[in-house]
Write an enzyme that holds these catalytic residues in place. Structure first.
Site, PDB file in Angstrom:
ATOM      1  N   ILE A   1       0.828  -1.210   0.000  1.00  0.00           N
ATOM      2  CA  ILE A   1       0.000   0.000   0.000  1.00  0.00           C
ATOM      3  C   ILE A   1       0.867   1.268   0.000  1.00  0.00           C
ATOM      4  CG2 ILE A   1      -0.244   0.358   2.505  1.00  0.00           C
ATOM      5  CD1 ILE A   1      -3.311   0.550   2.015  1.00  0.00           C
TER       6      ILE A   1
ATOM      7  N   HIS B   1       8.992  -8.961   1.165  1.00  0.00           N
ATOM      8  CA  HIS B   1       8.911  -7.790   0.292  1.00  0.00           C
ATOM      9  C   HIS B   1       9.683  -8.111  -0.986  1.00  0.00           C
ATOM     10  CE1 HIS B   1       7.733  -4.706   3.441  1.00  0.00           C
ATOM     11  NE2 HIS B   1       8.228  -5.639   4.230  1.00  0.00           N
TER      12      HIS B   1
ATOM     13  N   HIS C   1       5.971 -12.065   5.848  1.00  0.00           N
ATOM     14  CA  HIS C   1       5.802 -11.622   4.468  1.00  0.00           C
ATOM     15  C   HIS C   1       7.173 -11.328   3.866  1.00  0.00           C
ATOM     16  CE1 HIS C   1       5.427  -8.198   7.229  1.00  0.00           C
ATOM     17  NE2 HIS C   1       6.056  -7.461   6.318  1.00  0.00           N
TER      18      HIS C   1
ATOM     19  N   GLY D   1      12.546  -4.150  11.908  1.00  0.00           N
ATOM     20  CA  GLY D   1      11.590  -3.220  11.314  1.00  0.00           C
ATOM     21  C   GLY D   1      10.262  -3.839  10.955  1.00  0.00           C
ATOM     22  N   GLN D   2       9.936  -4.998  11.555  1.00  0.00           N
ATOM     23  CA  GLN D   2       8.658  -5.646  11.239  1.00  0.00           C
ATOM     24  C   GLN D   2       7.510  -4.871  11.877  1.00  0.00           C
ATOM     25  OE1 GLN D   2       8.418  -9.820  12.303  1.00  0.00           O
ATOM     26  NE2 GLN D   2       6.462 -10.096  11.233  1.00  0.00           N
TER      27      GLN D   2
ATOM     28  N   ASN E   1      11.532  -8.616   7.054  1.00  0.00           N
ATOM     29  CA  ASN E   1      11.798  -7.918   8.307  1.00  0.00           C
ATOM     30  C   ASN E   1      11.305  -8.789   9.464  1.00  0.00           C
ATOM     31  OD1 ASN E   1      12.803  -5.609   6.965  1.00  0.00           O
ATOM     32  ND2 ASN E   1      10.724  -4.838   6.651  1.00  0.00           N
TER      33      ASN E   1
END
Ligand code: AMP
Ligand code: ZN
Length: 112
Positions: free
Chosen positions: A31, A100, A98, A91-92, A85
């Site tokens: 998003i 990226h 998931h 930085g999750q 992450n």
């Protein structure tokens, strides 16, 4: 899992910009894209993070599906970056594992 954003996407309760689906995995556009192509690849099954994953079969399937999604989006020749992450320092922000997939521009190293 009821209060998980990505489980809600899997269940169709929250819309997403779907770019790929298999029996066990989903791929959809991030998003808030950080590159011309920025896709998230997730298992349909809830797994909190890479550190919490217990199934080599799931992890292998996740990476194979990610490879196919990158190929289908024309990223192989130019190259692309995959990032998972994990927890706070990683930085999750969304605690449903998931990958990226970032492509379409030159990536920098070291990452921020
Ligand atoms: P991470 O920081 O690795 O947990 O990444 C979470 C990612 O999910 C971020 O890149 C967000 O932009 C992305 N994200 C958050 N909500 C949504 C959503 N509803 N649809 C697609 N991507 C999302
Ligand atoms: Zn989940």
């Amino acid at each position: 899992m009821d209060d998980c954003l990505f489980c809600k996407i899997v269940a169709g309760k929250i819309p997403c910009d779907l770019v790929g689906e298999s029996e066990s995995f989903l791929a959809f556009n991030d998003i808030d894209p950080q590159a011309p192509t920025h896709i998230l690849v997730i298992p349909k099954e809830h797994v909190r993070s890479l550190a919490d994953s217990e199934s080599s079969e799931m992890l292998g399937g996740l990476m194979s599906f990610t490879r196919d999604i990158a190929s289908e989006h024309g990223l192989v020749e130019g190259g692309y970056r995959t990032v998972i992450n994990t927890n706070g320092d990683g930085g999750q922000m969304v605690f449903h594992i998931h990958v990226h997939v970032l492509g379409g521009r030159q990536m920098k190293w070291p990452p921020g």
